[in-house]
Design a protein around this motif. Structure first.
Motif, short mmCIF file in Angstrom:
data_model
loop_
_atom_site.label_atom_id
_atom_site.label_comp_id
_atom_site.label_asym_id
_atom_site.label_seq_id
_atom_site.Cartn_x
_atom_site.Cartn_y
_atom_site.Cartn_z
N GLN A 1 0.82 -1.20 0.00
CA GLN A 1 0.00 0.00 0.00
C GLN A 1 0.86 1.26 0.00
O GLN A 1 0.52 2.26 -0.64
N LYS B 1 2.15 1.82 -3.49
CA LYS B 1 1.08 2.34 -4.32
C LYS B 1 0.79 3.81 -4.00
O LYS B 1 0.55 4.63 -4.90
N ASP C 1 0.83 6.96 -6.42
CA ASP C 1 -0.35 7.81 -6.57
C ASP C 1 0.02 9.29 -6.48
O ASP C 1 -0.64 10.14 -7.10
#
Length: 384
Positions: free
Chosen positions: A114, A117, A121
């Motif tokens: 996460q 990611k 992002d």
């Protein structure tokens, strides 16, 4: 003290001369009671001297700090290994218990993904901001073209050289382009706010995932419980296969710390009138019959639960306490001088004498008394 011995000697001499040597008076029961009372009153001198110059505690015990070993885990977890033996000394940082790591490892891996990611992002948000900026430029150009076509169509329609519908069509296109520009500007603001949302120079989404990952790694590290200090585990009941954690129950073992052990002795309050920190003390522990250990007064705990009143809505109700009831005592912490503190295990009991005035002649009387107590421990209690 010497005056007391002189008075006792003189009293004995008077009784011997009057009743036995010259027989001036007949020794009777009333005279015997009177003589005994006089001698008993003279003995009070020694009682007062012993109590105040060399106070004795008949209840003394060794105190060691204990740490309740509680798993710092967010959920009940299986104990997979016990890495320590009970009553065996361990060093600070030595592994004690191993808990099942698998679920915590999975959580760490999930949050690591996460986090990766979230960092990507941030780059996507940066690209979105640039895309929206260019989109606004394109829409503004289209708006200018639509306005030009609207003016051209309107002029042609007024001169009868073009249809009125074309002018109306381009007017509608101008309105649509203006709305598209406002929408693109709002999207650009939203993308920029998400991209520039930071705390301490880090994107807030990345920071939130990083905090969750740090917590997951903390719990993963705590699947191995280590010794908080030098000491030992006593009365260990932990076995592999047991489930432990904050939901199941709290502490799973007690850890007895080696450092800073001391003797705590209880004294009647009035006997501490002349006692001060740093004074010499002698201790007779029941664990070591025939031995005397020296120490120093470290602190006087001037207070007890008898003077504590807890907050409540109930008015105090003071009741008479019979004089024959034991009065409250104060505790005195004594640090023993022996270099090998390991010979004084937690809970060892005995007696302790404090010498408030080392030069006092009452000291040797107390020394005789406490040595008599420790030597008596060879045969008492009579348990066979």
């Amino acid at each position: 003290m010497m005056l007391g011995f002189v008075l006792l000697f003189l009293s004995g001499m008077v009784v011997w001369l009057v009743f036995f040597k010259f027989r001036w008076l007949k020794f009777s029961i009333p005279w015997a009671i009177f003589s005994s009372m006089a001698i008993v009153h003279l003995l009070i001198i020694f009682l007062i001297g012993l109590r105040f110059m060399t106070p004795l505690a008949t209840e003394a015990k060794l105190i060691q700090h204990t740490i309740q070993l509680t798993p710092r885990l967010p959920e009940p977890t299986l104990v997979t290994a016990v890495l320590v033996q009970p009553n065996v000394p361990v060093k600070k940082g030595q592994p004690l218990f191993q808990f099942d790591r698998r679920s915590y490892e999975f959580k760490v891996r999930q949050l690591e993904a996460q986090l990766a990611k979230a960092k990507q992002d941030v780059l996507v948000l940066k690209a979105d901001t640039q895309i929206n900026t260019q989109k606004i430029i394109r829409l503004k150009a289209e708006l200018e073209y639509a306005k030009y076509q609207q003016r051209l169509s309107a002029n042609l329609a007024q001169q009868g050289a073009g249809p009125e519908e074309d002018a109306q069509k381009w007017a509608a296109q101008v309105s649509a382009d203006e709305a598209s520009i406002k929408e693109a500007q709002a999207e650009e603001v939203r993308a920029r706010l998400r991209y520039t949302s930071e705390i301490n120079g880090v994107n807030t989404t990345v920071a939130a995932v990083q905090a969750e990952l740090d917590q997951a790694r903390f719990y993963l590290d705590n699947t191995l419980m280590v010794a908080p200090e030098d000491g030992m585990v006593i009365n260990m009941q932990v076995r592999p296969g047991m489930v432990a954690g904050d939901v199941r129950f709290g502490a799973i073992a007690s850890f007895v710390v080696d450092a800073d052990r001391y003797l705590l002795a209880n004294y009647f309050q009035e006997n501490l009138k002349y006692v001060k920190p740093g004074q010499t003390a002698e201790v007779a522990l029941d664990l070591y019959p025939g031995q005397i250990f020296t120490g120093k007064v470290e602190a006087i705990w001037r207070g007890s639960g008898a003077g504590q009143m807890l907050p409540s809505g109930t008015l105090p109700n003071f009741e008479y306490v019979p004089t024959e009831m034991p009065q409250g005592q104060f505790a005195v912490a004594i640090r023993l001088d022996d270099a090998d503190q390991s010979k004084f295990p937690i809970g060892s009991q005995g007696r302790a004498a404090i010498y408030a005035s080392p030069s006092s002649p009452f000291v040797w009387m107390r020394k005789i008394g406490i040595r008599g107590y420790t030597w008596l421990n060879w045969i008492y209690p009579f348990s066979g």
